[in-house]
Design a protein around this motif. Structure first.
Motif, PDB file in Angstrom:
ATOM      1  N   TYR A 246       0.840  -1.210   0.000  1.00  0.00           N
ATOM      2  CA  TYR A 246       0.000   0.000   0.000  1.00  0.00           C
ATOM      3  C   TYR A 246       0.874   1.259   0.000  1.00  0.00           C
ATOM      4  O   TYR A 246       0.596   2.211  -0.729  1.00  0.00           O
ATOM      5  N   ALA A 247       1.917   1.270   0.811  1.00  0.00           N
ATOM      6  CA  ALA A 247       2.800   2.445   0.878  1.00  0.00           C
ATOM      7  C   ALA A 247       3.450   2.723  -0.473  1.00  0.00           C
ATOM      8  O   ALA A 247       3.668   3.884  -0.833  1.00  0.00           O
ATOM      9  N   GLU A 248       3.740   1.674  -1.209  1.00  0.00           N
ATOM     10  CA  GLU A 248       4.342   1.821  -2.538  1.00  0.00           C
ATOM     11  C   GLU A 248       3.312   2.233  -3.594  1.00  0.00           C
ATOM     12  O   GLU A 248       3.676   2.440  -4.757  1.00  0.00           O
ATOM     13  N   GLY A 249       2.045   2.356  -3.177  1.00  0.00           N
ATOM     14  CA  GLY A 249       1.004   2.819  -4.089  1.00  0.00           C
ATOM     15  C   GLY A 249       0.420   1.739  -4.966  1.00  0.00           C
ATOM     16  O   GLY A 249      -0.178   2.030  -5.999  1.00  0.00           O
ATOM     17  N   ARG A 250       0.579   0.489  -4.552  1.00  0.00           N
ATOM     18  CA  ARG A 250       0.067  -0.632  -5.348  1.00  0.00           C
ATOM     19  C   ARG A 250      -1.077  -1.324  -4.619  1.00  0.00           C
ATOM     20  O   ARG A 250      -1.181  -1.244  -3.398  1.00  0.00           O
ATOM     21  N   ALA A 251      -1.899  -2.025  -5.377  1.00  0.00           N
ATOM     22  CA  ALA A 251      -2.976  -2.840  -4.808  1.00  0.00           C
ATOM     23  C   ALA A 251      -2.398  -4.200  -4.419  1.00  0.00           C
ATOM     24  O   ALA A 251      -1.373  -4.640  -4.965  1.00  0.00           O
TER      25      ALA A 251
END
Length: 170
Positions: free
Chosen positions: A75-80
């Motif tokens: 989530y922190a990396e911006g991925r699902a």
């Protein structure tokens, strides 16, 4: 756990080259690994799966720490989350875990997570991120701090359960 004279990771003066937020998270993960190994590393397979008073087993906490680190950092990396990441949530409670397998998964997850935390640039810490099915709002920094506090919460629960298990008569 034998008393040690080595200070906790955050007091060792290490990782000075790492920005403060990431350094604090990495130190929390280092401490988690040390505490879990120190308090739970010598438990037998039976003890690590014990559920005194219906408490979640130490095995659950070890699995949950390892697997939640991956989810939170995703989530922190911006991925699902991937289907695989979602699929490994339910078996976190499964009985019959083997100590060696659990610690192998945990140690690998901690090492990978520390590398992932290091990779964040301070310029992205305030970026908005969404968490879970409900897409609840937070920031990269919020997720990184939660990586540390969530991990430490489960370490405390695992250590407490281990102490209860060790105090029970055989």
């Amino acid at each position: 756990m034998p008393e040690t004279r080595v200070p906790e990771p955050w007091l060792r003066g290490t990782l000075q080259e790492v920005p403060a937020v990431q350094r604090a998270v990495i130190h929390a993960l280092e401490l988690a690994g040390e505490d879990l190994q120190g308090w739970c590393g010598s438990l037998s397979d039976e003890q690590i799966n014990a559920r005194p008073g219906g408490l979640p087993a130490v095995a659950f906490h070890l699995r949950h720490v390892a697997r939640s680190l991956d989810r939170l950092l995703t989530y922190a990396e911006g991925r699902a989350l991937s289907e695989e990441q979602q699929a490994v949530m339910k078996p976190e409670l499964d009985p019959g875990a083997k100590r060696g397998t659990l610690f192998s998964e945990l140690n690998s997850a901690l090492a990978k997570s520390m590398m992932r935390v290091r990779a964040f640039d301070v310029s992205v810490l305030e970026q908005i991120r969404a968490v879970g099915r409900k897409q609840l709002p937070t920031t990269v920094a919020g997720l990184l701090v939660h990586v540390a506090d969530h991990t430490q919460r489960h370490v405390g629960q695992a250590v407490t359960t281990a102490k209860v298990v060790l105090a029970r008569p055989i």
